[in-house]
Design a protein around this motif. Structure first.
Motif, PDB file in Angstrom:
ATOM      1  N   LYS A  33       0.806  -1.231   0.000  1.00 43.07           N
ATOM      2  CA  LYS A  33       0.000   0.000   0.000  1.00 43.07           C
ATOM      3  C   LYS A  33       0.834   1.274   0.000  1.00 43.07           C
ATOM      4  O   LYS A  33       0.322   2.352  -0.250  1.00 43.07           O
ATOM      5  CB  LYS A  33      -0.954   0.013   1.195  1.00 43.07           C
ATOM      6  CG  LYS A  33      -0.296   0.294   2.523  1.00 43.07           C
ATOM      7  CD  LYS A  33      -1.327   0.386   3.621  1.00 43.07           C
ATOM      8  CE  LYS A  33      -0.692   0.685   4.951  1.00 43.07           C
ATOM      9  NZ  LYS A  33      -1.696   0.818   6.004  1.00 43.07           N
TER      10      LYS A  33
ATOM     11  N   LEU B  48      -2.927   6.865  -8.624  1.00 39.59           N
ATOM     12  CA  LEU B  48      -3.576   6.044  -7.616  1.00 39.59           C
ATOM     13  C   LEU B  48      -5.081   6.223  -7.748  1.00 39.59           C
ATOM     14  O   LEU B  48      -5.584   7.343  -7.720  1.00 39.59           O
ATOM     15  CB  LEU B  48      -3.116   6.463  -6.216  1.00 39.59           C
ATOM     16  CG  LEU B  48      -3.684   5.687  -5.039  1.00 39.59           C
ATOM     17  CD1 LEU B  48      -3.246   4.228  -5.089  1.00 39.59           C
ATOM     18  CD2 LEU B  48      -3.241   6.330  -3.730  1.00 39.59           C
TER      19      LEU B  48
ATOM     20  N   VAL C 215      -7.376   3.018  -2.431  1.00 37.55           N
ATOM     21  CA  VAL C 215      -6.785   2.110  -1.457  1.00 37.55           C
ATOM     22  C   VAL C 215      -7.908   1.687  -0.520  1.00 37.55           C
ATOM     23  O   VAL C 215      -8.538   2.530   0.110  1.00 37.55           O
ATOM     24  CB  VAL C 215      -5.651   2.788  -0.643  1.00 37.55           C
ATOM     25  CG1 VAL C 215      -5.113   1.842   0.413  1.00 37.55           C
ATOM     26  CG2 VAL C 215      -4.533   3.253  -1.568  1.00 37.55           C
TER      27      VAL C 215
ATOM     28  N   LEU D 193      -5.260  -2.247  -3.584  1.00 35.38           N
ATOM     29  CA  LEU D 193      -4.748  -0.990  -4.132  1.00 35.38           C
ATOM     30  C   LEU D 193      -5.045  -0.980  -5.629  1.00 35.38           C
ATOM     31  O   LEU D 193      -4.762  -1.964  -6.317  1.00 35.38           O
ATOM     32  CB  LEU D 193      -3.246  -0.883  -3.890  1.00 35.38           C
ATOM     33  CG  LEU D 193      -2.582   0.376  -4.430  1.00 35.38           C
ATOM     34  CD1 LEU D 193      -1.669   0.958  -3.375  1.00 35.38           C
ATOM     35  CD2 LEU D 193      -1.795   0.071  -5.681  1.00 35.38           C
TER      36      LEU D 193
END
Length: 128
Positions: A45, A85, A88, A95
């Protein structure tokens, strides 16, 4: 008349087949790791430290641009890859990210990594 209808149908189907472009590809790989899921998740992560466990990456730089978290990876080959990203999920140990641009031959690359409890004690299963 029947031949005309069949001809139009075949023409319609063939145009639609070519209109969508290449089919998306899906690849999924899993590996067992002799470590607890919590320890493995702590490493996975950490979006800014990809180079710690990915041998093809020599450096990773994370930056915020508005709401987005981006990382620029420097590859051993010298090329760079920019990723965003996407999420999460601490509870699911998942992820999600996407490649925006760079020195890899992919388009519309979206990926996720999931850490789960393995079959044995102190074992994890990682699916990418």
């Amino acid at each position: 008349m029947k031949k005309i209808i069949i001809g139009f149908f075949l023409l319609f189907v063939s145009i639609n087949v070519f209109a969508h472009g290449p089919s998306p590809q899906k690849v999924e790989k899993s590996i067992k790791i002799n470590a607890s899921p919590d320890k493995v998740w702590a490493i996975i992560k950490d979006f800014g430290n990809f180079q710690k466990w990915q041998p093809l990456v020599t450096d990773s730089k994370v930056e915020k641009k508005g709401e987005d978290t981006l990382r620029t990876l420097t590859l051993k080959s010298g090329g760079k890859v920019v990723e965003r990203l996407k999420g999460v999920d601490e509870e699911a140990m998942k992820l999600k990210y996407e490649i925006l641009e760079g020195a890899v031959p992919v388009a519309d690359y979206n990926s996720f990594i999931v850490v789960a409890k393995g079959s044995g004690p102190n074992e994890s299963s990682v699916t990418w």
